[in-house]
Structure formats: C-alpha cells, structure tokens
Write a protein that holds these residues in place. Structure first.
Motif, PDB file in Angstrom:
ATOM      1  N   ASN A  33     -54.395 -32.948  60.987  1.00 59.55           N
ATOM      2  CA  ASN A  33     -53.641 -32.024  61.240  1.00 59.55           C
ATOM      3  C   ASN A  33     -53.241 -32.158  63.008  1.00 59.55           C
ATOM      4  O   ASN A  33     -52.107 -31.323  63.378  1.00 59.55           O
ATOM      5  CB  ASN A  33     -53.858 -30.591  61.003  1.00 59.55           C
ATOM      6  CG  ASN A  33     -55.014 -29.908  61.779  1.00 59.55           C
ATOM      7  OD1 ASN A  33     -55.827 -30.931  62.503  1.00 59.55           O
ATOM      8  ND2 ASN A  33     -55.052 -28.924  62.156  1.00 59.55           N
ATOM      9  N   LEU A  34     -53.728 -32.653  63.665  1.00 55.70           N
ATOM     10  CA  LEU A  34     -53.486 -32.718  65.335  1.00 55.70           C
ATOM     11  C   LEU A  34     -53.559 -34.382  65.712  1.00 55.70           C
ATOM     12  O   LEU A  34     -54.637 -34.941  65.416  1.00 55.70           O
ATOM     13  CB  LEU A  34     -54.684 -32.312  65.749  1.00 55.70           C
ATOM     14  CG  LEU A  34     -54.422 -31.592  67.421  1.00 55.70           C
ATOM     15  CD1 LEU A  34     -54.799 -30.230  67.798  1.00 55.70           C
ATOM     16  CD2 LEU A  34     -54.712 -32.627  68.327  1.00 55.70           C
ATOM     17  N   LEU A  35     -52.577 -34.718  66.311  1.00 63.54           N
ATOM     18  CA  LEU A  35     -52.305 -35.974  67.014  1.00 63.54           C
ATOM     19  C   LEU A  35     -52.666 -35.804  68.368  1.00 63.54           C
ATOM     20  O   LEU A  35     -51.831 -35.263  68.826  1.00 63.54           O
ATOM     21  CB  LEU A  35     -51.054 -36.613  66.543  1.00 63.54           C
ATOM     22  CG  LEU A  35     -50.728 -37.954  67.002  1.00 63.54           C
ATOM     23  CD1 LEU A  35     -51.620 -39.059  66.574  1.00 63.54           C
ATOM     24  CD2 LEU A  35     -49.269 -38.431  66.879  1.00 63.54           C
TER      25      LEU A  35
ATOM     26  N   VAL B 150     -58.959 -33.958  64.439  1.00 61.39           N
ATOM     27  CA  VAL B 150     -58.097 -34.560  65.534  1.00 61.39           C
ATOM     28  C   VAL B 150     -57.829 -36.254  65.526  1.00 61.39           C
ATOM     29  O   VAL B 150     -59.016 -36.876  65.410  1.00 61.39           O
ATOM     30  CB  VAL B 150     -58.776 -34.128  67.021  1.00 61.39           C
ATOM     31  CG1 VAL B 150     -57.933 -34.767  67.982  1.00 61.39           C
ATOM     32  CG2 VAL B 150     -58.904 -32.767  67.054  1.00 61.39           C
ATOM     33  N   ILE B 151     -56.713 -36.607  65.024  1.00 65.58           N
ATOM     34  CA  ILE B 151     -56.424 -38.052  65.329  1.00 65.58           C
ATOM     35  C   ILE B 151     -56.218 -38.703  66.418  1.00 65.58           C
ATOM     36  O   ILE B 151     -55.180 -38.102  67.317  1.00 65.58           O
ATOM     37  CB  ILE B 151     -55.330 -38.193  64.428  1.00 65.58           C
ATOM     38  CG1 ILE B 151     -55.471 -37.792  62.951  1.00 65.58           C
ATOM     39  CG2 ILE B 151     -55.042 -39.817  64.203  1.00 65.58           C
ATOM     40  CD1 ILE B 151     -56.551 -38.450  62.205  1.00 65.58           C
ATOM     41  N   HIS B 152     -57.129 -39.338  67.102  1.00 60.17           N
ATOM     42  CA  HIS B 152     -57.136 -39.563  68.680  1.00 60.17           C
ATOM     43  C   HIS B 152     -56.425 -41.228  68.717  1.00 60.17           C
ATOM     44  O   HIS B 152     -57.400 -42.030  68.406  1.00 60.17           O
ATOM     45  CB  HIS B 152     -58.591 -39.521  69.183  1.00 60.17           C
ATOM     46  CG  HIS B 152     -58.566 -39.780  70.602  1.00 60.17           C
ATOM     47  ND1 HIS B 152     -58.379 -39.228  71.610  1.00 60.17           N
ATOM     48  CD2 HIS B 152     -59.008 -41.099  71.132  1.00 60.17           C
ATOM     49  CE1 HIS B 152     -58.546 -39.773  72.893  1.00 60.17           C
ATOM     50  NE2 HIS B 152     -58.867 -41.015  72.588  1.00 60.17           N
ATOM     51  N   ALA B 153     -55.186 -41.390  69.149  1.00 59.54           N
ATOM     52  CA  ALA B 153     -54.661 -42.400  69.037  1.00 59.54           C
ATOM     53  C   ALA B 153     -54.291 -42.803  70.607  1.00 59.54           C
ATOM     54  O   ALA B 153     -53.519 -43.285  71.056  1.00 59.54           O
ATOM     55  CB  ALA B 153     -53.303 -42.342  68.314  1.00 59.54           C
ATOM     56  N   VAL B 154     -55.570 -42.654  71.191  1.00 58.12           N
ATOM     57  CA  VAL B 154     -55.749 -43.127  72.583  1.00 58.12           C
ATOM     58  C   VAL B 154     -56.949 -44.088  72.906  1.00 58.12           C
ATOM     59  O   VAL B 154     -57.892 -43.978  72.108  1.00 58.12           O
ATOM     60  CB  VAL B 154     -55.868 -42.016  73.486  1.00 58.12           C
ATOM     61  CG1 VAL B 154     -55.896 -42.303  75.270  1.00 58.12           C
ATOM     62  CG2 VAL B 154     -54.747 -40.726  73.274  1.00 58.12           C
ATOM     63  N   GLY B 155     -56.504 -45.363  73.588  1.00 59.13           N
ATOM     64  CA  GLY B 155     -57.778 -46.001  73.609  1.00 59.13           C
ATOM     65  C   GLY B 155     -59.034 -45.330  74.300  1.00 59.13           C
ATOM     66  O   GLY B 155     -58.968 -44.279  75.186  1.00 59.13           O
ATOM     67  N   LEU B 156     -60.367 -45.654  74.005  1.00 57.64           N
ATOM     68  CA  LEU B 156     -61.593 -45.120  74.241  1.00 57.64           C
ATOM     69  C   LEU B 156     -62.167 -45.900  75.412  1.00 57.64           C
ATOM     70  O   LEU B 156     -63.258 -45.544  76.053  1.00 57.64           O
ATOM     71  CB  LEU B 156     -62.530 -45.026  73.023  1.00 57.64           C
ATOM     72  CG  LEU B 156     -62.500 -43.998  72.019  1.00 57.64           C
ATOM     73  CD1 LEU B 156     -63.199 -44.405  70.950  1.00 57.64           C
ATOM     74  CD2 LEU B 156     -62.340 -42.710  72.537  1.00 57.64           C
ATOM     75  N   THR B 157     -61.880 -46.858  75.976  1.00 59.14           N
ATOM     76  CA  THR B 157     -62.229 -47.733  76.840  1.00 59.14           C
ATOM     77  C   THR B 157     -61.498 -47.314  78.239  1.00 59.14           C
ATOM     78  O   THR B 157     -60.754 -47.093  78.533  1.00 59.14           O
ATOM     79  CB  THR B 157     -62.300 -49.168  76.450  1.00 59.14           C
ATOM     80  OG1 THR B 157     -60.760 -49.635  76.281  1.00 59.14           O
ATOM     81  CG2 THR B 157     -62.919 -49.706  75.143  1.00 59.14           C
ATOM     82  N   PHE B 158     -62.590 -47.686  79.348  1.00 64.61           N
ATOM     83  CA  PHE B 158     -62.176 -47.367  80.552  1.00 64.61           C
ATOM     84  C   PHE B 158     -61.512 -46.078  81.135  1.00 64.61           C
ATOM     85  O   PHE B 158     -62.227 -45.568  81.826  1.00 64.61           O
ATOM     86  CB  PHE B 158     -61.272 -48.492  81.083  1.00 64.61           C
ATOM     87  CG  PHE B 158     -62.068 -49.964  81.139  1.00 64.61           C
ATOM     88  CD1 PHE B 158     -63.100 -49.953  82.237  1.00 64.61           C
ATOM     89  CD2 PHE B 158     -61.402 -51.100  80.725  1.00 64.61           C
ATOM     90  CE1 PHE B 158     -63.832 -51.100  82.429  1.00 64.61           C
ATOM     91  CE2 PHE B 158     -62.138 -52.194  80.973  1.00 64.61           C
ATOM     92  CZ  PHE B 158     -63.391 -52.274  81.778  1.00 64.61           C
ATOM     93  N   PHE B 159     -60.692 -45.783  80.530  1.00 58.40           N
ATOM     94  CA  PHE B 159     -59.498 -44.665  80.736  1.00 58.40           C
ATOM     95  C   PHE B 159     -60.458 -43.364  80.738  1.00 58.40           C
ATOM     96  O   PHE B 159     -60.905 -43.124  79.641  1.00 58.40           O
ATOM     97  CB  PHE B 159     -58.187 -45.050  79.807  1.00 58.40           C
ATOM     98  CG  PHE B 159     -57.247 -43.850  79.580  1.00 58.40           C
ATOM     99  CD1 PHE B 159     -56.566 -43.641  80.817  1.00 58.40           C
ATOM    100  CD2 PHE B 159     -56.936 -43.435  78.681  1.00 58.40           C
ATOM    101  CE1 PHE B 159     -55.721 -42.741  80.672  1.00 58.40           C
ATOM    102  CE2 PHE B 159     -56.066 -42.469  78.412  1.00 58.40           C
ATOM    103  CZ  PHE B 159     -55.318 -42.021  79.424  1.00 58.40           C
ATOM    104  N   VAL B 160     -60.185 -42.540  81.470  1.00 55.60           N
ATOM    105  CA  VAL B 160     -60.775 -41.086  81.258  1.00 55.60           C
ATOM    106  C   VAL B 160     -60.060 -40.235  80.183  1.00 55.60           C
ATOM    107  O   VAL B 160     -60.678 -39.366  79.753  1.00 55.60           O
ATOM    108  CB  VAL B 160     -60.863 -40.436  82.625  1.00 55.60           C
ATOM    109  CG1 VAL B 160     -61.453 -41.049  83.699  1.00 55.60           C
ATOM    110  CG2 VAL B 160     -59.256 -40.170  83.135  1.00 55.60           C
ATOM    111  N   GLY B 161     -58.960 -40.590  79.659  1.00 63.54           N
ATOM    112  CA  GLY B 161     -58.479 -39.972  78.410  1.00 63.54           C
ATOM    113  C   GLY B 161     -59.119 -40.219  77.172  1.00 63.54           C
ATOM    114  O   GLY B 161     -58.592 -39.890  75.979  1.00 63.54           O
TER     115      GLY B 161
END
Ligand SMILES: [Zn+2]
Length: 443
Positions: A184-186, A137-148
C-alpha cells in the motif's frame, strides 16, 4: 488531523526546551572532535580557533565551514576513509558512499551508535511522511552503497512496517509483488514514480492507480515538492504523496513532509544542528518564516565521521508557522542544489523549476525535459536551450513552443529556446533524474 508521532516528546518540544539539549550535545561533540579529529584540529588551528574558544552554540558561527571537496581530499590523502573519520575500523559496522560521483566514491562509515542515531532520525522522518506499522512498503530504491537503501530498511523495520526490498530495474516485479502482497506504500524517487507510471501504462496496459498504493513516499531529489510533479503523481496513483530529504554525510533522511503538506519537518532535533546561510557571502540568515538560503549541518551526536558546519549545497525556503500535525520543528522546501543552479543575466534558475513548468503543461507535453548546455555553467548566455517532449496528440507545436517560452519568461524571468521533441526521445531515469545535458563533454 490526527496527531501522531514517533517520538512525541521531542517532536512537540518548543525551541526553548530543545536548545539546552542541543547545547549539551554540541559541547560534548566539539570536545570529541578536538580530541579525535586530526582533520578538525588542523582546520580549527588554521582558522585561529583554540580549544576552549567555543563555549556554546552561540559561538558556532566562529568555526569554519566544511566543504564536500575537503572530505574528498581528506579521503584521498588518508585512505581509506579520510582524516575526518575518527572511529577505528573495529568500531565501524557499515560503510556507505555518496551517490552521483565519478571515480572513487566518497565513503561514509558508521558505528553501532551512529546506526542507532540514523535509524531514529530516518524513522522519525518516515513516520512524519506517513509510514505506519500496518503498511506494506514496496521499496523501489537500490539497496547498495546509497544511504537511501539499507538505513531506510532499518528505519522502516524500526517503525514496524513490512519492508519489501525490490530495488530499481525491476518494474515487472514491483507490479507482481505489490498485487500479491497488497503493498500500500511505494517508497522511491519521484523520477522512478513517474517512470513506473509510464511503464505500466505502456507495458501492462493498466493505470498506475490500479496498483492500489495509498501512499507514495519519495525523496533523494527535488520533485515530491515540485507542485506540478506532485500533482501528476497524486493523479496518476490516486495516492497521498509526501517527500523527504537527507544528506549522505549527515543522515539518510532528515526532513519529512507531514500530511498537512506545507513543507518537510526537521526531524533530527537532538542529533543535527542546522544553520541557514547566504550561499555567496556565507553570512548567517535567521531561520524565520519565508527565509531562503543554503542549509548547513553540524552533527552533534556522531562517532565515526563527525562534520562541523558542513555545507550541503541545498537551497531551501523555511516555514516556521504552526503546523496542524502538532510537530514544532521548522519546515522547508528544497528549491534545488547550488551545483545545478544556472545564472541567466543575473537571475538564478533551478532546472527543477523549469521541469515544474513543463510538467504543468501535461497532457500537451509528457513532462520530460532536459536543459542543454554548450559551455560549463553556472553563467549561461540566453536563450537557454531546453528540449521538451510533446504528446502524440499535440498538433500545434508552434503555439506550444511559444506558450512554453512565454511562461518560462514570465515565471522564471529568463529567455528560453524550447525545442519540442517527440514522446520517448529523452532519457527516463529510475533513480535520480538528470535535468542537464552537458554538450561540451560530448555526452
Ligand atoms: Zn506538520
């Protein structure tokens, strides 16, 4: 279709079987709230509710709604986390905050138990969206603060997939890492997926499909469920696109779209009790097929910041027919957020619906657009001013403008004034897209 579940028992349970489980948890939670929450003790009393008045879920409607502003005020008068936060700091293991606010954010704390619950709900939603242990899983979302961010990491690791934290603002790294690791997963927002597709076409001179993603798992804003945007992403990446939806005060991801692609399944069966209401009158709406309204959440298994009848401001359509994936929970599509809604001569218009139409004109448009507001909404005098980008190959701008205005009038029933601007004029977003520009704030 292969029937696969993270928690088969609960995900295939009938409404009748589930109800007693929800009932028991609800009563336990309401007792906990009466016991611990100064915020709700005061609120319930003000509403004429006494302890013992609520005997089951059938009495839930008697309780007052909780608004986001109340939580914000509660935090303001009782720092750091507010009166509604009932766990001592000793028991809190992490503090997140809501995104998109200016000034001091509103914070949400979780205990060990809350993390476990969040992980289960989020993992269930992600599994419905197609995440499997074999995925990279390529996680292209911020890791800080945000619950995502971090809660999604917990959930993806819980499923057993390989989590690769990249964040935003690192598109070159997304490309290099994906190729090297065989990602394989974005996982990202639909805005970022569109941004990345344009970026690699221009900067890397390659097609998005060459990255090799089989699955695109998107969320945090409407988009994955907007038909033209979903189609665009599927074509660009040659991948399956599925969307999810959560809420920072309830759980990171609560709904996940299964491979049948007919809406997002509710995945917090024994943790959150959902209601559907008329956003204007507050009256309950039956959760039946085709019903539309605002989602309201009551957390029925939460230690740190329990909320009761929390108004999400998410406008949804409900689907209750059987789903071929085997999940028995209802499904939804998010139409938009009440905060973004505009009203033109009595007609409700959501910016994501306008974006859907502008995007459906690709390749003549780029799909990027913004609504311009001279005065604060939601009421707007027509015509609604919209800027939309045209592609360099489009020569007949007058016809395009007329066609766009015509179809907006036909499909969304309002009069638009579309200004066509060259490709690259409008801002691109790597997190959530802003579809409205407020001219009156001098932006
Ligand atoms: Zn399904």
């Amino acid at each position: 279709m292969k029937k696969e579940f993270l928690n088969e028992k609960i995900e295939t349970m009938s409404t009748e079987e589930l109800r007693p489980i929800q009932e028991e948890k609800f009563l336990k939670q309401i007792e906990y709230v009466w016991e611990k929450s100064a915020f709700y003790q005061k609120k319930f009393k003000e509403h004429g509710i006494e302890r013992g008045d609520i005997r089951g879920l059938e009495d839930l409607y008697k309780l007052p709604f909780t608004e986001k502003d109340e939580l914000r005020d509660s935090q303001e008068v009782h720092p750091p986390l507010g009166f509604h936060c009932v766990a001592p700091m000793d028991d809190i293991i992490r503090i997140h905050s809501s995104s998109g606010t200016t000034g001091v954010p509103t914070f949400v704390g979780i205990t060990r138990h809350d993390r476990k619950v969040w992980t289960e709900i989020t993992a269930r939603s992600l599994f419905a969206k197609g995440v499997r242990p074999t995925d990279v899983v390529i996680h292209a979302v911020g890791l800080t603060f945000f619950v995502g961010g971090l809660p999604v990491k917990d959930a993806i690791e819980h499923i057993g997939a390989a989590f690769v934290p990249i964040g935003t603002g690192a598109s070159d790294r997304v490309v290099v890492t994906t190729k090297w690791l065989g990602g394989n997963l974005l996982h990202c927002t639909p805005s970022y997926a569109q941004y990345l597709a344009d970026y690699i076409r221009k900067k890397q001179n390659m097609e998005p499909a060459e990255l090799g993603f089989e699955k695109l798992v998107v969320g945090a804003e409407p988009g994955g469920g907007v038909p033209a945007i979903k189609k665009r992403l599927q074509e660009d990446y040659q991948a399956i696109v599925s969307e999810g939806m959560g809420n920072s005060d309830a759980a990171p991801i609560i709904f996940g779209e299964c491979p049948a692609g007919q809406g997002m399944h509710f995945c917090a069966q024994e943790y959150i009790f959902p209601e559907l209401i008329d956003p204007d009158s507050g009256d309950l709406i039956e959760m039946k097929d085709g019903a539309e309204g605002e989602l309201v959440y009551t957390l029925i298994d939460r230690e740190c910041c329990p909320v009761v009848r929390f108004r999400t401001r998410d406008r949804i359509t409900v689907f209750t027919g059987p789903c071929e994936c085997g999940r028995t929970s209802f499904r939804i599509r998010c139409i938009g957020r009440t905060d973004d809604m505009l009203i033109l001569l009595g007609v409700n218009v959501f910016p994501s619906a306008i974006k859907d139409i502008i995007t459906s004109f690709r390749p003549r448009t780029t799909g990027d657009m913004i609504v311009l507001l001279d005065k604060p909404g939601p009421k707007v005098e027509p015509p609604l001013k919209i800027q939309a980008e045209y592609s360099p190959d489009e020569k007949d701008l007058e016809t395009l403008k007329k066609e766009l205005e015509g179809i907006l009038r036909e499909k969304l029933v309002f009069r638009a004034d579309v200004e066509l601007v060259p490709e690259g004029t409008l801002p691109r977003f790597e997190m959530k897209a802003k579809l409205i520009r407020k001219l009156y704030e001098g932006e």
